[in-house]
Design a protein around this motif. Structure first.
Motif: not given
Length: 162
Positions: A114-141
């Protein structure tokens, strides 16, 4: 239909020295941004899929943890008695202490997973937030560049160049 074809044929015959020139517009900087956005979107969708799979795994592990907690509680109530464990289609007698130890070990494994899955999930969610921010910036540009192009065309139209 024939009449239109005849006009097109006569026009091409009337101007044989001028080949038809179809010019491709110069590549837009937005096309590069669009490609970046497309690749980022596919990465984002992949991350979302991975997060969904991790959440399903997490739910299964939590269910197993709850079931094993209930078994542990039931075994804790027993002072003495016989405990049976199912091995295939057969019930096999098992020592009470051995059963408690087995459940404890199983709970440790589940908790670690459970600890490993939660850590992986948090890491993927953070990466998804970064990618979403990148997409928003590119769309704004892209929107900014599109507005600049529209303003440029409107200025040319007002000057009578178009």
């Amino acid at each position: 239909f024939f009449f239109i074809f005849g006009i097109a044929l006569s026009l091409s015959l009337a101007f044989p020295s001028q080949p038809a020139q179809i010019s491709n517009p110069p590549p837009s900087p937005m096309s590069g941004l669009a490609a970046v956005v497309d690749s980022d979107l596919s990465e984002f969708r992949g991350l979302q899929s991975q997060i969904s799979n991790l959440r399903q795994t997490q739910q299964k592990l939590m269910q197993q943890q709850n079931e094993n907690d209930m078994v542990k509680a039931e075994l804790g109530r027993l002072q003495a008695g016989k405990v049976y464990k199912m091995v295939g289609p057969v019930l096999v007698e098992q020592d009470l202490e051995e059963a408690k130890t087995t459940v404890e070990k199983r709970l440790e494994f589940i908790t670690n997973d459970l600890g490993k899955v939660e850590a992986d999930c948090m890491q993927k969610e953070e990466k998804a937030r970064e990618v979403a921010d990148k997409i928003r910036k590119a769309q704004t540009e892209m929107q900014r560049q599109a507005k600049e192009e529209v303003d440029k065309i409107q200025a040319q139209a007002q000057e009578g160049q178009i």
